[in-house]
Design an enzyme around this catalytic site. Structure first.
Site, short mmCIF file in Angstrom:
data_model
loop_
_atom_site.label_atom_id
_atom_site.label_comp_id
_atom_site.label_asym_id
_atom_site.label_seq_id
_atom_site.Cartn_x
_atom_site.Cartn_y
_atom_site.Cartn_z
CG HIS A 358 -2.17 -0.93 0.73
ND1 HIS A 358 -2.17 -2.28 0.96
CD2 HIS A 358 -3.28 -0.66 0.01
CE1 HIS A 358 -3.25 -2.81 0.43
NE2 HIS A 358 -3.96 -1.85 -0.15
CD GLU A 599 -10.54 -6.48 -2.61
OE1 GLU A 599 -9.53 -5.94 -3.07
OE2 GLU A 599 -11.14 -6.04 -1.62
C1 PEP Z 1 -7.21 -3.98 -4.93
O1 PEP Z 1 -7.03 -4.95 -4.19
O2 PEP Z 1 -7.05 -4.02 -6.16
C2 PEP Z 1 -7.62 -2.70 -4.38
C3 PEP Z 1 -7.95 -1.70 -5.14
O3 PEP Z 1 -7.60 -2.57 -3.02
P1 PEP Z 1 -6.28 -2.40 -2.16
O4 PEP Z 1 -5.12 -2.23 -3.11
O5 PEP Z 1 -6.46 -1.21 -1.29
O6 PEP Z 1 -6.21 -3.67 -1.40
MG MG Z 2 -7.80 -4.91 -2.14
#
Ligand code: PEP
Ligand code: MG
Length: 751
Positions: A358, A599
Site C-alpha cells: 500500500h 478481489e
Molecule cells: C485492490 O485490491 O485491487 C484494491 C484496489 O484494493 P487495495 O489495493 O487497497 O487492497
Molecule cells: Mg484490495
C-alpha cells in the site's frame, strides 16, 4: 547437526562485513564436519570463481586463485549448479592442480554451489587428505548450509559496496519498482521511536557531553525498573524476582556500557552506539545453544528499547527535510509519508514491501518515484547522503558520480516535458478514435492525491481508501471526525461521484492502535471480515459517510474483500439500518448506490449472484492477482511472479465483466492495472465501464485511449488472451505498440 547449523547461521548473521562472514563460515563448517579444509569461492566481476576464504589451504593463495566457469572442480560445480562429491579428486577429468594452495595433499572433495535468486554466487568446498567419500548426511549438511548462507553473502556483498564510498564511486542497490519516475535528492531516514533496527547513524559533536547524556539515560531506566520491581514485588515468586534483578543488573553491567563508550569515543552518537551494541548482544544470545539463554535475547532487546526511548526522546529534533527529500525506511507507513511536506518529497525507498504494497500505491498516487524491497540497503547509514531513485528499474544509487547524475538529470527533464505535453489533453474527452467513451476516475486517500486528482481533471472517485485517514491517527476517529473528513472529500469532487470503501484493514494495512497479529495476514482477518465482526465500527463509519453526503448525494459505498454472499447481505442490512436511523434523527438521506469489490477468486465464480444484489461491481485487481497467483503482493522475493498480465488474471477479469453485464450492472476496476496504459487498453476492450487509477496515471491512460480504435483494442485482446504466459503477452503488447508508434506513452514497466 541442526543446532550446529543454526548456531553457524546466527553467528554469520551477527557480522556485517563480507570478510568476517566468510571467515566464520570456513572456520565453523570445517570444525562441524571434522574436515581438514573448508573454502569459499565467490564469483568475481569477470565471472570467474575466486578463492575468498579458506581454513586449511595456504592462506596466501586467497584472492589469487581464480577458476573460470567449468574450469577445475570448483568451476565444474558452478557450471553444473549441483554438488560434486568425490573420494579421489585427482581422478576426475576436471581436476586442476594449483600449487599455491598446497592442494595436492587432499583427495576427498565435496563442493556445493551457493545459489541466490537462481544465480550461482560461489562454491563452498570441503576437502580431506585421506581417500574417503563424504556421506549423504554430510552432503545434505553442506547443501543446507550453502542455501542458508546465500542470502547473507549476497547481503554482505551488496552492503560492502558502501565501503567504497567516495567522490567517484556510486553504490547501487536493487529493489523493485514501486512508482515510476526518477529523482535525485538527499536521504532522510524515517525511524520509528525506540526501534533498535532503524536508528540512523549520526556523529556526536562533543564526546564528553554525549557520554554524560548516555549515563543519565541509563540511570533513568534503572530507576524506572527499580520502581517497577517494588510495585511487582508481592506478585513475584523468588525465581521471578531473581530474574527481574538480573534484568536490572544488565544496566550496571560495565561491559555493556564500556562497549557503548568505545563507539561514542569513535564518534558515533549515543543512540546509534547503544542500538549497535544491543543488536550485537541480541544476536549473540539468539545464537546460543541453550534455550534459556536464547530466550534472554528478548529481555536484552526490551531493555535496549527502553534505554533507546530515553536517548531519542530527549534528543528528538524536528526533522529537517531538504528540498529534494528521499525518504528511506525499513517499513514505511502512510503517516511517515504524510509528515514530509509535499513540495519536498522527491523520492521514496523502502527496505521491505513490494510494488503492490500500500505504501507503493500511495507513492504512485502522489507521483513520487519509489523503490520497494531494497533488502540490502544499509538504510540507517544514508542520512544526508546524495541518492538517485530509479523508480523505472527499481534501483537506488548512493553517492552517484557525475556521469550518472547527468544521465539521470536528462531523464528527469524528459519526464517533465512529457507531463507538460499531456496537460494539453486534460479537458478533452476520454474517447477512442472510433468514438467509444470510457470513464476515467481516480483512487484517493490522502489530501495530496485529492489535489492532484482535481488538477488532472478527474471525473469521479472510483476508490476512496478510508483506512488511510484511520492510519494517520492514534485512535479510531469518532463518527463526527470521520464525517468531517468524508465531507471534505465529497465536496471536493461534487457533483462527481465518490466511491467510499468501508474500512479495509489487515494484510499490510495496520492500525497502530488496533494491532492484528497473524501468521498469515493476507488470508486472515481483513476488510469486511473485521468490520462485520465489529458492527459498531462499521455502523459508525457508514453513518459518518451518509451524514457527510447530505445535500451532495454523490456518495457510493463499496465493500472490500467480500467472499460470501451472506457477508454482502449482512453489510447491506447494516447500511439500511444506518439509513433508517439517520432518517429518524432528521437527516435527509438519499440511499447511495452500494457495490461490492471482486478481489477474491471465489467471488469471480459467483459474480452474477453478487451483481444481482448490488448497484455496481468494482474489481480489486491487486488482491485478485495475489490470490489467483498465490503470490504475496508485499513480498519482494516473489515480486517477479506477481503479474496482473498473467493469462489467468486476464481471463478472470473478462469473466467478471461478462457476468456483471448479464445482470445489467456496471463494472469498474480500481486496482493498479487500470492505471497502466496498456492494461487500461485491454480492460477497455473487455468492456469495463470505468477505470479508476492513481491521479498521476490519468493523462497517460487518456492519451493512449485517444490514440486507438476500440475495434483494434478488441482484436489485440483476442490475440493476447490466448497466449500461454505473461512474457508472451508482454512481448506481443510491446511489439504492437511499437509498430503503431505508441511505446513512448508507456515507458513505465508493466505491473
Ligand atoms: C485492490 O485490491 O485491487 C484494491 C484496489 O484494493 P487495495 O489495493 O487497497 O487492497
Ligand atoms: Mg484490495
Amino acid at each position: 547437526m541442526l543446532n550446529e547449523l543454526r548456531s553457524i547461521v546466527q553467528e554469520v548473521y551477527a557480522s556485517t562485513d563480507l570478510e568476517s562472514v566468510l571467515s566464520i563460515i570456513v572456520r565453523r563448517v570445517k570444525a562441524s564436519m571434522h574436515t581438514e579444509v573448508c573454502s569459499v569461492y565467490l564469483r568475481d566481476q569477470l565471472g570467474g570463481f575466486r578463492l575468498m576464504a579458506t581454513d586449511g589451504l595456504n592462506p596466501s593463495s586467497v584472492e589469487l586463485v581464480v577458476l573460470k566457469l567449468d574450469e577445475g572442480l570448483v568451476g565444474h560445480v558452478a557450471a553444473r549448479e549441483e554438488p560434486i562429491n568425490l573420494d579421489l579428486a585427482e581422478d576426475h577429468p576436471k581436476y586442476t592442480y594449483f600449487p599455491e594452495t598446497g592442494e595436492e595433499r587432499f583427495s576427498a572433495f565435496l563442493g556445493v554451489p551457493i545459489i541466490h535468486q537462481r544465480t550461482v554466487m560461489g562454491v563452498l568446498v570441503v576437502q580431506q587428505a585421506p581417500k574417503r567419500k563424504f556421506d549423504e548426511g554430510e552432503e545434505a549438511f553442506l547443501v543446507t548450509m550453502s542455501a542458508q548462507l546465500a542470502g547473507v553473502i549476497a547481503h554482505a556483498e551488496a552492503t560492502g559496496a558502501l565501503r567504497v564510498f567516495g567522490p567517484k564511486e556510486s553504490a547501487r542497490f536493487e529493489g523493485v519498482s514501486g512508482s515510476s519516475g526518477v529523482s535525485i535528492g538527499a536521504g532522510v531516514v524515517a525511524s520509528p521511536l525506540a526501534d533498535l533496527n532503524s536508528v540512523p547513524f549520526e556523529t556526536c559533536e562533543n564526546t564528553t557531553d554525549e557520554l554524560a547524556f548516555f549515563h543519565t539515560c541509563l540511570s533513568a531506566v534503572r530507576a524506572d525498573i527499580k520502581k517497577l520491581g517494588v510495585t511487582l514485588e508481592s506478585m513475584l515468586n523468588k525465581e521471578e524476582r531473581q530474574l527481574f534483578e538480573a534484568y536490572a543488573s544488565m544496566l550496571d553491567d560495565t561491559s555493556l556500557a564500556q562497549e557503548v563508550k568505545l563507539k561514542i569515543t569513535d564518534g558515533a552518537c549515543a543512540s546509534f552506539a547503544w542500538s549497535a551494541v544491543i543488536l550485537e548482544h541480541v544476536k549473540t544470545f539468539s545464537s546460543m545453544e541453550d534455550a534459556y539463554f536464547r530466550e534472554r535475547a528478548s529481555d536484552i532487546k526490551d531493555l535496549g528499547s527502553r534505554v533507546l526511548a530515553y536517548l531519542q526522546e530527549s534528543t528528538r529534533k524536528e526533522l529537517v527535510y531538504p528540498d529534494q527529500t528521499i525518504l528511506i525506511g525499513e517499513d514505511l507507513t502512510p503517516s511517515m509519508l504524510a509528515e514530509v511536506p509535499m513540495d519536498k518529497l522527491a523520492g521514496i525507498v523502502s527496505v521491505k514491501g513490494s510494488s503492490n504494497s500500500h505504501i507503493a500505491i500511495l507513492a504512485r498516487s502522489m507521483g513520487i518515484p519509489t523503490v520497494m524491497g531494497a533488502v540490502d540497503l544499509p538504510f540507517t547509514r544514508l542520512s544526508g547522503k546524495e541518492m538517485i531513485v530509479d523508480g523505472y528499474r527499481g534501483n537506488v544509487y548512493v553517492d552517484p558520480d557525475s556521469a550518472l547524475r547527468t544521465s539521470y538529470q536528462a531523464m528527469l527533464d524528459e519526464d517533465k516535458q512529457l507531463v507538460a505535453k499531456l496537460e494539453g489533453i486534460k479537458n478533452l474527452p476520454s474517447e477512442t478514435k472510433d468514438g467509444h467513451h470510457v470513464a476515467l476516475w481516480v483512487n484517493t486517500g490522502l489530501l495530496a492525491d485529492t489535489m492532484i486528482s482535481l488538477e488532472r481533471g478527474a471525473q469521479g472517485v472510483g476508490l476512496y481508501r478510508t483506512e488511510i485517514p484511520f492510519m494517520l491517527r492514534e485512535r479510531f476517529p469518532s463518527e463526527k471526525e470521520q464525517c468531517k473528513v468524508y465531507r471534505d472529500q465529497l465536496e471536493a469532487f461534487a457533483p462527481y461521484p465518490v466511491t467510499m470503501r468501508t474500512l479495509d484493514i489487515g494484510g499490510d494495512k495496520a492500525l497502530s492502535y488496533f494491532p492484528i497479529e497473524e501468521d498469515n495476514p493476507f488470508l486472515g482477518w481483513r476488510g469486511i471480515r473485521v468490520t462485520l465482526d465489529h458492527p459498531e465500527i462499521f455502523l459508525g463509519q457508514v453513518r459518518a459517510m451518509l451524514k457527510a453526503s447530505e445535500g451532495l448525494d454523490n456518495l457510493r459505498i463499496m465493500l472490500p474483500m467480500v467472499t460470501n454472499i451472506d457477508e454482502l447481505d449482512i453489510a447491506r442490512m447494516l447500511i439500511d439500518r444506518a439509513i433508517e436511523e439517520l432518517k429518524e434523527e432528521g437527516f435527509k438521506i438519499i440511499p447511495p448506490d452500494v457495490g461490492v469489490m471482486i478481489e477474491v477468486p471465489a467471488a469471480v465464480f459467483q459474480v452474477e449472484a453478487f451483481a444481482a444484489r448490488v448497484d455496481f461491481i468494482s474489481v480489486g485487481s491487486n488482491d485478485l492477482t495475489q490470490y489467483l497467483l498465490a503470490v504475496d503482493r508485499n513480498n519482494p522475493r516473489v515480486a517477479d511472479l506477481y503479474h496482473s498480465m498473467h493469462p489467468s488474471v486476464l481471463m478472470a477479469l473478462k469473466a467478471i465483466v461478462v457476468g456483471a453485464h448479464k445482470q445489467g450492472v456496471p463494472v469498474s476496476i480500481c486496482g493498479e492495472l487500470a492505471g497502466d496504459p496498456v492494461g487500461a487498453l485491454l480492460l477497455m476492450a473487455m468492456g469495463y465501464d470505468i477505470l479508476s487509477m492513481s491521479a498521476t496515471s490519468l493523462l497517460k491512460v487518456k492519451s493512449l485511449i485517444r490514440s486507438v480504435n476500440l475495434v483494434d483494442a478488441k482484436a489485440l485482446l483476442e490475440e493476447v488472451i490466448i497466449l500461454p504466459d505473461t512474457d508472451a503477452i508482454l512481448r506481443k503488447l510491446q511489439h504492437t505498440l511499437q509498430s503503431v508508434g505508441l511505446e513512448k506513452i508507456v515507458r513505465p514497466s508493466f505491473h
